[in-house]
Design a protein around this motif. Structure first.
Motif, PDB file in Angstrom:
ATOM      1  N   CYS A  57       0.802   3.690   4.536  1.00 26.71           N
ATOM      2  CA  CYS A  57       1.936   3.142   3.786  1.00 26.71           C
ATOM      3  C   CYS A  57       3.264   3.783   4.191  1.00 26.71           C
ATOM      4  O   CYS A  57       4.308   3.128   4.159  1.00 26.71           O
ATOM      5  N   SER A  58       3.233   5.036   4.591  1.00 32.27           N
ATOM      6  CA  SER A  58       4.457   5.733   4.993  1.00 32.27           C
ATOM      7  C   SER A  58       5.021   5.220   6.309  1.00 32.27           C
ATOM      8  O   SER A  58       6.194   5.452   6.614  1.00 32.27           O
ATOM      9  N   ALA A  59       4.210   4.543   7.079  1.00 26.51           N
ATOM     10  CA  ALA A  59       4.671   4.030   8.371  1.00 26.51           C
ATOM     11  C   ALA A  59       5.829   3.051   8.217  1.00 26.51           C
ATOM     12  O   ALA A  59       6.593   2.843   9.159  1.00 26.51           O
ATOM     13  N   ASP A  60       5.994   2.466   7.039  1.00 28.60           N
ATOM     14  CA  ASP A  60       7.066   1.500   6.799  1.00 28.60           C
ATOM     15  C   ASP A  60       8.379   2.150   6.383  1.00 28.60           C
ATOM     16  O   ASP A  60       9.387   1.463   6.240  1.00 28.60           O
ATOM     17  N   ILE A  61       8.393   3.437   6.166  1.00 29.40           N
ATOM     18  CA  ILE A  61       9.618   4.125   5.754  1.00 29.40           C
ATOM     19  C   ILE A  61      10.515   4.273   6.978  1.00 29.40           C
ATOM     20  O   ILE A  61      10.097   4.856   7.982  1.00 29.40           O
ATOM     21  N   GLU A  95     -14.162  -1.212  -3.806  1.00 27.87           N
ATOM     22  CA  GLU A  95     -14.138   0.206  -3.425  1.00 27.87           C
ATOM     23  C   GLU A  95     -12.949   0.549  -2.528  1.00 27.87           C
ATOM     24  O   GLU A  95     -12.674   1.723  -2.285  1.00 27.87           O
ATOM     25  N   ALA A  96     -12.250  -0.465  -2.028  1.00 30.05           N
ATOM     26  CA  ALA A  96     -11.136  -0.235  -1.103  1.00 30.05           C
ATOM     27  C   ALA A  96      -9.906   0.269  -1.845  1.00 30.05           C
ATOM     28  O   ALA A  96      -9.522  -0.283  -2.881  1.00 30.05           O
ATOM     29  N   TRP A  97      -9.284   1.301  -1.305  1.00 30.58           N
ATOM     30  CA  TRP A  97      -8.042   1.843  -1.845  1.00 30.58           C
ATOM     31  C   TRP A  97      -6.900   1.053  -1.223  1.00 30.58           C
ATOM     32  O   TRP A  97      -6.699   1.086  -0.014  1.00 30.58           O
ATOM     33  N   ILE A  98      -6.142   0.348  -2.048  1.00 32.68           N
ATOM     34  CA  ILE A  98      -5.118  -0.564  -1.530  1.00 32.68           C
ATOM     35  C   ILE A  98      -3.702  -0.148  -1.873  1.00 32.68           C
ATOM     36  O   ILE A  98      -2.745  -0.709  -1.346  1.00 32.68           O
ATOM     37  N   GLY A  99      -3.540   0.815  -2.775  1.00 27.99           N
ATOM     38  CA  GLY A  99      -2.199   1.258  -3.142  1.00 27.99           C
ATOM     39  C   GLY A  99      -2.244   2.607  -3.823  1.00 27.99           C
ATOM     40  O   GLY A  99      -3.300   3.032  -4.313  1.00 27.99           O
ATOM     41  N   MET A 100      -1.084   3.278  -3.827  1.00 26.53           N
ATOM     42  CA  MET A 100      -0.985   4.586  -4.456  1.00 26.53           C
ATOM     43  C   MET A 100       0.423   4.788  -5.002  1.00 26.53           C
ATOM     44  O   MET A 100       1.390   4.226  -4.494  1.00 26.53           O
ATOM     45  N   ALA A 101       0.507   5.575  -6.051  1.00 21.59           N
ATOM     46  CA  ALA A 101       1.791   6.019  -6.589  1.00 21.59           C
ATOM     47  C   ALA A 101       1.584   7.460  -7.040  1.00 21.59           C
ATOM     48  O   ALA A 101       0.911   7.710  -8.038  1.00 21.59           O
ATOM     49  N   MET A 114       5.579   9.324  -3.666  1.00 20.29           N
ATOM     50  CA  MET A 114       5.302   8.204  -2.769  1.00 20.29           C
ATOM     51  C   MET A 114       4.680   7.072  -3.552  1.00 20.29           C
ATOM     52  O   MET A 114       3.805   7.292  -4.399  1.00 20.29           O
ATOM     53  N   THR A 115       5.150   5.876  -3.277  1.00 16.84           N
ATOM     54  CA  THR A 115       4.507   4.669  -3.783  1.00 16.84           C
ATOM     55  C   THR A 115       4.315   3.762  -2.581  1.00 16.84           C
ATOM     56  O   THR A 115       5.256   3.537  -1.818  1.00 16.84           O
ATOM     57  N   GLY A 116       3.105   3.282  -2.399  1.00 16.01           N
ATOM     58  CA  GLY A 116       2.848   2.412  -1.262  1.00 16.01           C
ATOM     59  C   GLY A 116       1.696   1.466  -1.524  1.00 16.01           C
ATOM     60  O   GLY A 116       0.787   1.778  -2.281  1.00 16.01           O
ATOM     61  N   VAL A 117       1.768   0.311  -0.886  1.00 15.30           N
ATOM     62  CA  VAL A 117       0.744  -0.724  -1.011  1.00 15.30           C
ATOM     63  C   VAL A 117       0.406  -1.204   0.397  1.00 15.30           C
ATOM     64  O   VAL A 117       1.303  -1.438   1.208  1.00 15.30           O
ATOM     65  N   ARG A 118      -0.868  -1.330   0.675  1.00 17.21           N
ATOM     66  CA  ARG A 118      -1.288  -1.840   1.991  1.00 17.21           C
ATOM     67  C   ARG A 118      -0.697  -3.237   2.205  1.00 17.21           C
ATOM     68  O   ARG A 118      -0.603  -4.037   1.265  1.00 17.21           O
ATOM     69  N   ALA A 119      -0.338  -3.520   3.452  1.00 13.38           N
ATOM     70  CA  ALA A 119       0.404  -4.733   3.795  1.00 13.38           C
ATOM     71  C   ALA A 119      -0.208  -6.012   3.229  1.00 13.38           C
ATOM     72  O   ALA A 119       0.505  -6.863   2.698  1.00 13.38           O
ATOM     73  N   GLY A 120      -1.496  -6.172   3.299  1.00 13.48           N
ATOM     74  CA  GLY A 120      -2.131  -7.404   2.837  1.00 13.48           C
ATOM     75  C   GLY A 120      -2.067  -7.628   1.334  1.00 13.48           C
ATOM     76  O   GLY A 120      -2.392  -8.715   0.860  1.00 13.48           O
ATOM     77  N   TYR A 121      -1.637  -6.639   0.594  1.00 12.14           N
ATOM     78  CA  TYR A 121      -1.589  -6.732  -0.870  1.00 12.14           C
ATOM     79  C   TYR A 121      -0.156  -6.713  -1.424  1.00 12.14           C
ATOM     80  O   TYR A 121       0.033  -6.731  -2.635  1.00 12.14           O
ATOM     81  N   ARG A 122       0.815  -6.674  -0.557  1.00 10.84           N
ATOM     82  CA  ARG A 122       2.208  -6.598  -1.012  1.00 10.84           C
ATOM     83  C   ARG A 122       2.676  -7.923  -1.598  1.00 10.84           C
ATOM     84  O   ARG A 122       2.095  -8.965  -1.354  1.00 10.84           O
ATOM     85  N   GLY A 123       3.738  -7.827  -2.399  1.00 14.83           N
ATOM     86  CA  GLY A 123       4.342  -9.015  -2.982  1.00 14.83           C
ATOM     87  C   GLY A 123       3.640  -9.506  -4.238  1.00 14.83           C
ATOM     88  O   GLY A 123       3.911 -10.606  -4.716  1.00 14.83           O
ATOM     89  N   ARG A 124       2.734  -8.696  -4.783  1.00 12.54           N
ATOM     90  CA  ARG A 124       1.969  -9.097  -5.969  1.00 12.54           C
ATOM     91  C   ARG A 124       2.305  -8.245  -7.192  1.00 12.54           C
ATOM     92  O   ARG A 124       1.652  -8.355  -8.220  1.00 12.54           O
ATOM     93  N   GLY A 125       3.298  -7.365  -7.057  1.00 11.20           N
ATOM     94  CA  GLY A 125       3.687  -6.532  -8.188  1.00 11.20           C
ATOM     95  C   GLY A 125       2.850  -5.278  -8.365  1.00 11.20           C
ATOM     96  O   GLY A 125       2.918  -4.632  -9.406  1.00 11.20           O
ATOM     97  N   LEU A 126       2.056  -4.910  -7.355  1.00  8.38           N
ATOM     98  CA  LEU A 126       1.194  -3.734  -7.483  1.00  8.38           C
ATOM     99  C   LEU A 126       1.993  -2.441  -7.636  1.00  8.38           C
ATOM    100  O   LEU A 126       1.601  -1.556  -8.403  1.00  8.38           O
ATOM    101  N   ALA A 127       3.091  -2.313  -6.923  1.00  7.70           N
ATOM    102  CA  ALA A 127       3.903  -1.091  -7.042  1.00  7.70           C
ATOM    103  C   ALA A 127       4.438  -0.961  -8.466  1.00  7.70           C
ATOM    104  O   ALA A 127       4.406   0.134  -9.056  1.00  7.70           O
ATOM    105  N   LEU A 128       4.922  -2.052  -9.026  1.00  8.54           N
ATOM    106  CA  LEU A 128       5.407  -2.025 -10.418  1.00  8.54           C
ATOM    107  C   LEU A 128       4.273  -1.654 -11.372  1.00  8.54           C
ATOM    108  O   LEU A 128       4.460  -0.858 -12.295  1.00  8.54           O
TER     109      LEU A 128
END
Length: 170
Positions: A57-61, A95-101, A114-128
């Motif tokens: 997730c940090s790769a996008d910073i 069992e897959a870890w898809i996001g973290m805060a 750090m807050t991050g969401v794997r690319a395939g799961y973005r745009g769904r409000g997971l960070a919020l």
């Protein structure tokens, strides 16, 4: 390298968790589980999984540069007095870890590491959802404010935090 980082702050007492509860509910409805590293177990295997998720997730910073080695990450992020596995929210799809805060407590200030969401799961409000879920840890620690720092070009992260009520820090 950027020198003018965006520092944002949230007043814990005025944060309206109910306003963001629909994001948490949507995660549940979609089969995504929000939990903490403390609930999962702060084990060597889970620390490794957290490292891999954080690294991805940090790769996008913008201007992030090379990520820490696992040993550096452990020393700088996990083996410090402010680390608490109750402050690490994990989003799981099965069992897959898809996001973290990850949030650390420092007296009356909590810091969103750090807050991050794997690319395939973005745009769904997971960070919020994860940050809302993590506010229980912040309140438990007695923090009055939450701070976060962003590269100015990381506009999606800045916008997400502003949506939650973060404002420019003094």
């Amino acid at each position: 390298m950027t020198r003018h980082w965006v520092t944002l702050e949230l007043d814990v007492d005025t944060f309206d968790a109910d306003r963001f509860q629909p994001y948490v509910t949507r995660c549940h409805d979609e089969g995504i589980r929000l939990t903490t590293l403390a609930e999962l177990g702060d084990t060597p295997e889970h620390r490794c999984a957290l490292y891999e998720l954080n690294k991805e997730c940090s790769a996008d910073i913008p201007e992030r540069g090379a990520f820490y080695s696992f040993d550096e990450y452990t020393e700088l992020r996990l083996e410090v007095p402010s680390y608490d596995p109750r402050g690490v929210v994990i989003a799981q799809d099965g069992e897959a870890w898809i996001g973290m805060a990850a949030t650390s407590a420092h007296g009356d200030i909590a810091f969103n590491e750090m807050t991050g969401v794997r690319a395939g799961y973005r745009g769904r409000g997971l960070a919020l959802a994860m940050k809302t879920f993590g506010m229980e840890f912040v309140r438990t620690c007695g923090a009055r404010r939450v701070r976060t720092v962003h590269h100015p070009a990381h506009t999606s992260a800045i916008a997400m935090n502003r949506t939650l009520g973060f404002v420019d820090a003094d």
